[in-house]
Design an enzyme around this catalytic site. Sequence first.
Site, PDB file in Angstrom:
ATOM      1  CB  ALA A 146      -0.914  -0.005   1.221  1.00  0.00           C
ATOM      2  CG  HIS A 147       2.184   3.101  -2.967  1.00  0.00           C
ATOM      3  ND1 HIS A 147       2.026   1.767  -3.312  1.00  0.00           N
ATOM      4  CD2 HIS A 147       2.124   3.807  -4.110  1.00  0.00           C
ATOM      5  CE1 HIS A 147       1.889   1.675  -4.626  1.00  0.00           C
ATOM      6  NE2 HIS A 147       1.941   2.910  -5.138  1.00  0.00           N
ATOM      7  CD  GLN A 148      -3.241   9.091   0.662  1.00  0.00           C
ATOM      8  OE1 GLN A 148      -4.217   8.371   0.635  1.00  0.00           O
ATOM      9  NE2 GLN A 148      -3.116  10.133   1.467  1.00  0.00           N
TER      10      GLN A 148
END
Length: 187
Positions: A146-148
């Site tokens: 996950a990464h924003q």
Amino acid sequence: MPIGPDQPPMQDGAPLPGTPDGFERLWTPHRMAYIDGEAKPRSSDAGADCPFCRAPESEDADALIVHRGDRCYVVLNLFPYNPGHLLICPYRHVPDLTEMDTGERHEMMDLSETAMRVLRAAKRPDGFNLGMNSGHSAGAGVAAHAHQHIVPRWAGDANFLPIIARTKAVPELLADTRAALAAAWTG
């Protein structure tokens, strides 16, 4: 046949390679690593194959890490849409928001807020795009971790290059961007 000012050098009725043709060229060979998938993990496992698991093991400047939190860290995107394009990643190898624990989700949002403030101070953007691509079909380049994205935007920063040439001109070196943002983060 003499060559006039508007006629390129020809061979067999065609312009010679490398002959000026009125087009400016913006060479971006570094993008081939992204296009060829060289930076993408071969598996969905954590560890040496995942760039977001590897990054925190390196020195901040080498990994382009701007800030380290308790549960997440902030890093420059290696293939940015704009100067200052940041990623907020949990240290833990989880595929998406639904697998993150409450502390990771909260810190990700807190770091997103701070990232916007830092980018405003350091780069003076007119706006931002924030988002998370969850899964390969949603456009995630590294779907297993996950990464924003925090993408600073300026009026007029979108032009024909991404649409026609699938190329983005980024006028600043990543190391220079990281240094400016890391200094603004702590300052």
